[in-house]
Write a protein that holds these residues in place. Structure first.
Motif, PDB file in Angstrom:
ATOM      1  N   SER A  82       0.810  -1.219   0.000  1.00  0.00           N
ATOM      2  CA  SER A  82       0.000   0.000   0.000  1.00  0.00           C
ATOM      3  C   SER A  82       0.845   1.272   0.000  1.00  0.00           C
ATOM      4  CB  SER A  82      -0.925  -0.003   1.212  1.00  0.00           C
ATOM      5  OG  SER A  82      -0.154  -0.163   2.384  1.00  0.00           O
ATOM      6  N   SER A  83       2.162   1.161   0.280  1.00  0.00           N
ATOM      7  CA  SER A  83       3.043   2.336   0.273  1.00  0.00           C
ATOM      8  C   SER A  83       4.489   1.857   0.194  1.00  0.00           C
ATOM      9  CB  SER A  83       2.860   3.159   1.556  1.00  0.00           C
ATOM     10  OG  SER A  83       3.345   2.432   2.670  1.00  0.00           O
ATOM     11  N   GLY A  84       5.388   2.797  -0.073  1.00  0.00           N
ATOM     12  CA  GLY A  84       6.810   2.473  -0.060  1.00  0.00           C
ATOM     13  C   GLY A  84       7.272   2.098   1.339  1.00  0.00           C
ATOM     14  N   GLN A  85       6.702   2.756   2.348  1.00  0.00           N
ATOM     15  CA  GLN A  85       7.046   2.434   3.730  1.00  0.00           C
ATOM     16  C   GLN A  85       6.724   0.972   4.034  1.00  0.00           C
ATOM     17  OE1 GLN A  85       9.091   5.129   4.438  1.00  0.00           O
ATOM     18  NE2 GLN A  85       8.378   4.744   6.501  1.00  0.00           N
ATOM     19  N   ALA A  86       5.528   0.527   3.592  1.00  0.00           N
ATOM     20  CA  ALA A  86       5.127  -0.866   3.822  1.00  0.00           C
ATOM     21  C   ALA A  86       6.072  -1.810   3.076  1.00  0.00           C
ATOM     22  CB  ALA A  86       3.682  -1.087   3.375  1.00  0.00           C
ATOM     23  N   ILE A 108      19.921   7.127   3.542  1.00  0.00           N
ATOM     24  CA  ILE A 108      18.583   6.727   3.075  1.00  0.00           C
ATOM     25  C   ILE A 108      17.508   7.751   3.443  1.00  0.00           C
ATOM     26  CG2 ILE A 108      19.033   4.246   3.008  1.00  0.00           C
ATOM     27  CD1 ILE A 108      17.757   4.041   5.810  1.00  0.00           C
ATOM     28  N   TYR A 109      16.388   7.638   2.763  1.00  0.00           N
ATOM     29  CA  TYR A 109      15.191   8.465   2.957  1.00  0.00           C
ATOM     30  C   TYR A 109      14.831   8.593   4.454  1.00  0.00           C
ATOM     31  CZ  TYR A 109      10.139   9.510   2.571  1.00  0.00           C
ATOM     32  OH  TYR A 109       8.895  10.045   2.679  1.00  0.00           O
ATOM     33  N   GLY A 110      14.467   9.808   4.879  1.00  0.00           N
ATOM     34  CA  GLY A 110      14.172  10.069   6.288  1.00  0.00           C
ATOM     35  C   GLY A 110      13.081   9.177   6.856  1.00  0.00           C
ATOM     36  N   ALA A 156      20.012   8.044  -3.123  1.00  0.00           N
ATOM     37  CA  ALA A 156      19.340   8.361  -1.869  1.00  0.00           C
ATOM     38  C   ALA A 156      18.454   9.598  -2.023  1.00  0.00           C
ATOM     39  CB  ALA A 156      20.379   8.589  -0.777  1.00  0.00           C
ATOM     40  N   ASN A 157      17.264   9.535  -1.381  1.00  0.00           N
ATOM     41  CA  ASN A 157      16.323  10.648  -1.360  1.00  0.00           C
ATOM     42  C   ASN A 157      16.403  11.335   0.002  1.00  0.00           C
ATOM     43  OD1 ASN A 157      14.153  12.398  -1.315  1.00  0.00           O
ATOM     44  ND2 ASN A 157      12.599  10.793  -1.228  1.00  0.00           N
ATOM     45  N   PRO A 158      16.738  12.620   0.097  1.00  0.00           N
ATOM     46  CA  PRO A 158      17.085  13.551  -0.983  1.00  0.00           C
ATOM     47  C   PRO A 158      18.587  13.804  -1.085  1.00  0.00           C
ATOM     48  CG  PRO A 158      16.568  14.781   0.996  1.00  0.00           C
ATOM     49  CD  PRO A 158      16.572  13.323   1.382  1.00  0.00           C
ATOM     50  N   VAL A 181      17.852  -3.357  -2.088  1.00  0.00           N
ATOM     51  CA  VAL A 181      18.078  -2.016  -2.633  1.00  0.00           C
ATOM     52  C   VAL A 181      16.740  -1.343  -2.935  1.00  0.00           C
ATOM     53  CG1 VAL A 181      19.012  -0.699  -4.568  1.00  0.00           C
ATOM     54  CG2 VAL A 181      20.358  -2.545  -3.580  1.00  0.00           C
ATOM     55  N   ASP A 182      16.544  -0.148  -2.364  1.00  0.00           N
ATOM     56  CA  ASP A 182      15.381   0.680  -2.683  1.00  0.00           C
ATOM     57  C   ASP A 182      15.723   1.441  -3.970  1.00  0.00           C
ATOM     58  OD1 ASP A 182      13.591   2.843  -2.913  1.00  0.00           O
ATOM     59  OD2 ASP A 182      13.294   2.979  -0.743  1.00  0.00           O
ATOM     60  N   ASN A 183      15.037   1.072  -5.060  1.00  0.00           N
ATOM     61  CA  ASN A 183      15.384   1.598  -6.390  1.00  0.00           C
ATOM     62  C   ASN A 183      14.409   2.688  -6.851  1.00  0.00           C
ATOM     63  OD1 ASN A 183      17.076   1.510  -8.690  1.00  0.00           O
ATOM     64  ND2 ASN A 183      15.670   0.144  -9.774  1.00  0.00           N
ATOM     65  N   HIS A 203      10.421  -0.545  -3.975  1.00  0.00           N
ATOM     66  CA  HIS A 203      10.052   0.732  -4.592  1.00  0.00           C
ATOM     67  C   HIS A 203       8.999   1.452  -3.777  1.00  0.00           C
ATOM     68  CE1 HIS A 203      12.005   0.736  -8.517  1.00  0.00           C
ATOM     69  NE2 HIS A 203      11.863  -0.577  -8.507  1.00  0.00           N
ATOM     70  N   SER A 204       9.103   2.789  -3.730  1.00  0.00           N
ATOM     71  CA  SER A 204       7.938   3.602  -3.455  1.00  0.00           C
ATOM     72  C   SER A 204       7.394   3.927  -4.841  1.00  0.00           C
ATOM     73  CB  SER A 204       8.322   4.891  -2.715  1.00  0.00           C
ATOM     74  OG  SER A 204       7.226   5.796  -2.796  1.00  0.00           O
ATOM     75  N   THR A 205       6.317   3.236  -5.239  1.00  0.00           N
ATOM     76  CA  THR A 205       5.761   3.474  -6.581  1.00  0.00           C
ATOM     77  C   THR A 205       5.056   4.830  -6.645  1.00  0.00           C
ATOM     78  OG1 THR A 205       3.668   2.358  -6.051  1.00  0.00           O
ATOM     79  CG2 THR A 205       5.432   0.996  -6.964  1.00  0.00           C
ATOM     80  N   THR A 206       4.894   5.454  -5.463  1.00  0.00           N
ATOM     81  CA  THR A 206       4.312   6.795  -5.353  1.00  0.00           C
ATOM     82  C   THR A 206       5.097   7.812  -6.189  1.00  0.00           C
ATOM     83  OG1 THR A 206       4.022   6.173  -3.025  1.00  0.00           O
ATOM     84  CG2 THR A 206       3.488   8.430  -3.614  1.00  0.00           C
ATOM     85  N   LYS A 207       6.373   7.551  -6.401  1.00  0.00           N
ATOM     86  CA  LYS A 207       7.259   8.511  -7.068  1.00  0.00           C
ATOM     87  C   LYS A 207       7.190   8.326  -8.584  1.00  0.00           C
ATOM     88  CE  LYS A 207       8.012   9.519  -2.826  1.00  0.00           C
ATOM     89  NZ  LYS A 207       9.048   8.894  -2.035  1.00  0.00           N
ATOM     90  N   TYR A 208       8.319   8.087  -9.247  1.00  0.00           N
ATOM     91  CA  TYR A 208       8.310   8.084 -10.713  1.00  0.00           C
ATOM     92  C   TYR A 208       7.376   7.044 -11.326  1.00  0.00           C
ATOM     93  CZ  TYR A 208      12.275  11.274 -10.727  1.00  0.00           C
ATOM     94  OH  TYR A 208      13.077  12.359 -10.551  1.00  0.00           O
ATOM     95  N   VAL A 216      -0.532   6.544  -3.790  1.00  0.00           N
ATOM     96  CA  VAL A 216       0.552   6.080  -2.921  1.00  0.00           C
ATOM     97  C   VAL A 216       0.647   4.559  -3.064  1.00  0.00           C
ATOM     98  CG1 VAL A 216       1.276   5.842  -0.498  1.00  0.00           C
ATOM     99  CG2 VAL A 216       0.252   7.985  -1.289  1.00  0.00           C
ATOM    100  N   GLY A 217       1.864   4.041  -3.162  1.00  0.00           N
ATOM    101  CA  GLY A 217       2.018   2.587  -3.291  1.00  0.00           C
ATOM    102  C   GLY A 217       3.461   2.150  -3.187  1.00  0.00           C
ATOM    103  N   GLY A 218       3.669   0.842  -3.098  1.00  0.00           N
ATOM    104  CA  GLY A 218       5.020   0.292  -3.024  1.00  0.00           C
ATOM    105  C   GLY A 218       5.095  -1.048  -3.717  1.00  0.00           C
TER     106      GLY A 218
HETATM  107  C1  LIG Z   1       9.049   8.243  -0.724  1.00  0.00           C
HETATM  108  C2  LIG Z   1      10.040   7.186  -0.468  1.00  0.00           C
HETATM  109  C3  LIG Z   1       9.757   6.112   0.378  1.00  0.00           C
HETATM  110  C4  LIG Z   1       8.445   5.985   1.119  1.00  0.00           C
HETATM  111  O1  LIG Z   1       7.432   5.711   0.204  1.00  0.00           O
HETATM  112  P1  LIG Z   1       5.874   6.100   0.437  1.00  0.00           P
HETATM  113  O2  LIG Z   1       5.233   5.604  -0.802  1.00  0.00           O
HETATM  114  O3  LIG Z   1       5.797   7.574   0.649  1.00  0.00           O
HETATM  115  O4  LIG Z   1       5.440   5.330   1.654  1.00  0.00           O
HETATM  116  C5  LIG Z   1      10.720   5.131   0.534  1.00  0.00           C
HETATM  117  N1  LIG Z   1      11.916   5.214  -0.096  1.00  0.00           N
HETATM  118  C6  LIG Z   1      12.216   6.244  -0.915  1.00  0.00           C
HETATM  119  C7  LIG Z   1      13.550   6.273  -1.578  1.00  0.00           C
HETATM  120  C8  LIG Z   1      11.299   7.259  -1.135  1.00  0.00           C
HETATM  121  O5  LIG Z   1      11.614   8.285  -1.948  1.00  0.00           O
END
Ligand SMILES: *Cc1c(COP(=O)(O)O)cnc(C)c1O
Length: 431
Positions: A82-86, A108-110, A156-158, A181-183, A203-208, A216-218
Motif C-alpha cells: 500500500s506504500s513504499g514504507q510498507a 537513506i530516505y528520512g 538516496a532521497n534527498p 536495494v530501494d530503487n 520501490h515507493s511506486t508513489t514517485k516516478y 501512494v504505493g510500493g
Molecule cells: C518516498 C520514499 C519512500 C516511502 O514511500 P511512500 O510511498 O511515501 O510510503 C521510501 N523510499 C524512498 C527512496 C522514497 O523516496
C-alpha cells in the motif's frame, strides 16, 4: 515478456489478453472470490493450488501490475504494497525479526531511517548505519553474527548519494545475507540493481512509477538468486515449517525463485494487511506505461537546469550525480549511464533568507513535500520540513540553510529555467 526491451515491458508487460478480452487491465474490485467446492478452496489455503480467495492477501489486478514491475526489474516474483514504507518494512521484517540486526547505508530516505531506527528498533530489530562512502573496513566492522540483511538506496532521497551496489552486495554475500536495494529514484529504466548483485529490490511506486501524484504505493521484487538453504541457520522463517501457515517450509515448496515473496504474502500481508486497492494498482499501471518516456525527459530537464545553475553566479553550489564535479560522478557513470533522476539540490547565495525569497517568487515550480512528479516541485527544508532547526543543527543533519531541492518535471526545460531565473532576479544579488 522478459526477452523484450524495457520500453516494451513498460507498455505491455504483465498482461497479455486472449481473444476478445479487454485491452486494458481489468480492475477486479472484489474483496472475495467464489468457489464451487470446499475442497477447491482448501487447496488454495494449503498453497497447493494458486488462485484468489481474499484481496487482503492477493488480488488479480494488483498481481498483474506486480508482474510488470517484476519483469522491469528482471526478477522472479513480486508483490505490491500500500506504500513504499510498507514495502521496506515487509522487505526487512520478512527475514529479520526480534533479536536480529541489519546493516543500512546512512543517507537513506528520512521516513525509512525513522522506520528502522525508531519503530523497528522497538520491535527488537537493531540497525547499524554506515556512510555510503565508508571504507571497506568500516563496512566489514558493521556486521554482527545476527546480521540478516544489508539495505541501501540506488540514489538516496534527498541526499542524492549513489550506492556502490557491487561493493555492498559483495560484503552482504561474504556474510551470507542478501542486499536489499530501494530503487525508487533510479527506477528500472535507469538502473536494474539485480544486474549488479542486489538480491531484493523495493520501490515507493508513489514517485516516478506512478509519476502523476495520484496513488501512494510500493513494490517488492525478488531476484530469485539468494540461496536461503545455503544459510539455513540465519533464515529459519524460510527454511523451517511455518506453523501459522499449515506447516509449509517456503524455501522447500517454492524454491529460491518464489519463497521470499510467497512468505511475505502468506504471512506478512495476511497479518498486516498493507494491501493496495485494485483501483490504485490500475492507476499505477497507467504511470508505468509511460515510465520510460518520462524518465528520459525528467533526466534531460534536470541536466539542463543543473547546467544553467552551474553558470549562474547567484547560485553557490549545485549537487547532481550526472555533473562531473559530483563526488559520486564515477559511480553514477557506472550504475546510471543513461542518467540518474530528475532531482537536483543547490544553494542560493544569501543563505536562508535568500532561499525563502527565491522559493516564494517561483511561479511554475510548486512548493511541495513531494518529488518525482510530472509537475516540477521544490522544497526549502530549512523553512519547512526542518524549520525547528537552527543553522548549525541543519549543518549537522547534512542540510544547509540555503539548500533547495528541486524535482524537475516533464515540462519544457526552457520554461523551468525562465522561472528559476525570474525568481533569482527578485533577490537583487550582485555577483
Ligand atoms: C518516498 C520514499 C519512500 C516511502 O514511500 P511512500 O510511498 O511515501 O510510503 C521510501 N523510499 C524512498 C527512496 C522514497 O523516496
Amino acid at each position: 515478456m522478459s526477452h523484450k526491451k524495457i520500453e516494451t515491458v513498460c507498455v505491455q508487460g504483465g498482461y497479455t489478453p486472449e481473444n476478445g478480452e479487454p485491452r486494458q487491465i481489468p480492475i477486479i474490485q472484489s474483496t472475495t472470490f467464489k468457489y464451487s467446492t470446499g475442497e477447491a478452496m482448501a487447496k488454495l489455503f494449503d498453497l497447493e493450488a494458486s488462485g484468489y480467495f481474499y484481496s487482503r492477501l492477493q488480488n488479480p489486478t494488483c498481481d498483474t501490475v506486480a508482474q510488470k514491475i517484476c519483469e522491469l526489474e528482471g526478477g522472479t516474483a513480486a508483490m505490491l504494497t500500500s506504500s513504499g514504507q510498507a514495502a521496506n518494512f515487509f522487505a526487512i521484517f520478512n527475514i529479520a525479526t526480534c533479536g536480529d540486526h541489519v546493516v543500512a547505508e546512512s543517507s537513506i530516505y528520512g521516513g525509512t531511517f525513522n522506520l528502522f531506527s525508531v519503530t523497528m528498533k522497538k520491535m527488537g530489530v537493531d540497525f547499524t548505519f554506515v556512510a555510503p562512502d565508508c571504507t571497506d573496513a568500516e563496512l566489514e566492522a558493521a556486521f554482527r553474527p545476527n546480521t540478516k540483511a544489508v539495505f541501501g538506496e540506488t540514489i538516496a532521497n534527498p541526499a542524492l548519494r549513489v550506492l556502490d551496489i557491487e561493493r555492498f552486495a559483495d560484503a552482504a554475500h561474504r556474510h551470507g545475507v542478501p542486499l536489499i536495494v530501494d530503487n525508487t529514484f533510479a527506477t528500472p529504466i535507469n538502473c536494474r540493481p539485480f544486474e549488479f548483485g542486489a538480491d531484493i529490490v523495493t520501490h515507493s511506486t508513489t514517485k516516478y512509477m506512478d509519476g502523476h501524484g495520484s496513488a501512494v504505493g510500493g513494490a517488492i521484487v525478488d531476484s530469485g538468486r539468494f540461496d536461503w538453504f545455503a544459510h539455513a541457520d540465519k533464515f529459519p522463517g524460510l527454511t523451517t515449517p511455518d506453523d501459522s501457515y499449515h506447516g509449509i517450509t517456503y524455501a522447500e515448496r517454492f524454491g529460491k525463485e518464489g519463497a521470499y515473496i510467497t512468505k511475505a504474502t502468506a504471512q506478512l500481508m495476511r497479518d498486516f494487511g498493507s494491501t493496495p486497492s485494485p483501483q490504485s494498482a490500475y492507476i499505477l499501471n497507467l504511470g508505468l506505461e509511460s515510465l520510460h518516456v518520462r524518465m528520459e525527459r525528467h533526466c534531460a530537464n534536470a541536466r539542463a537546469v543543473a547546467n544553467y545553475l552551474l553558470d549562474d553566479p547567484r547560485i553557490s553550489w549545485v549537487f547532481y550525480p550526472d555533473l562531473e564535479n559530483n563526488p559520486d560522478h564515477a559511480l553514477a557513470k557506472k550504475y546510471l549511464p543513461n542518467g540518474s533522476c530528475g532531482v537536483i539540490s543547490f544553494g542560493v547565495k544569501g543563505g536562508r533568507k535568500a532561499a525563502e525569497k527565491f522559493m516564494s517568487s517561483l511561479k511554475l515550480c510548486a512548493i511541495e513535500t513531494h518529488v518525482a512528479d510530472a509537475r516540477t516541485c521544490c522544497l526549502h527544508p530549512a523553512s519547512t520540513t526542518h524549520r525547528q532547526m537552527n543553522d548549525s543543527e541543519l549543518e549537522a543533519a547534512g542540510v544547509s540553510a540555503d539548500l533547495i531541492r528541486l524535482s524537475c518535471g516533464i515540462e519544457s526545460a526552457d520554461d523551468l529555467i525562465a522561472d528559476i531565473k525570474q525568481a533569482l532576479d527578485t533577490l537583487k544579488i550582485t555577483a
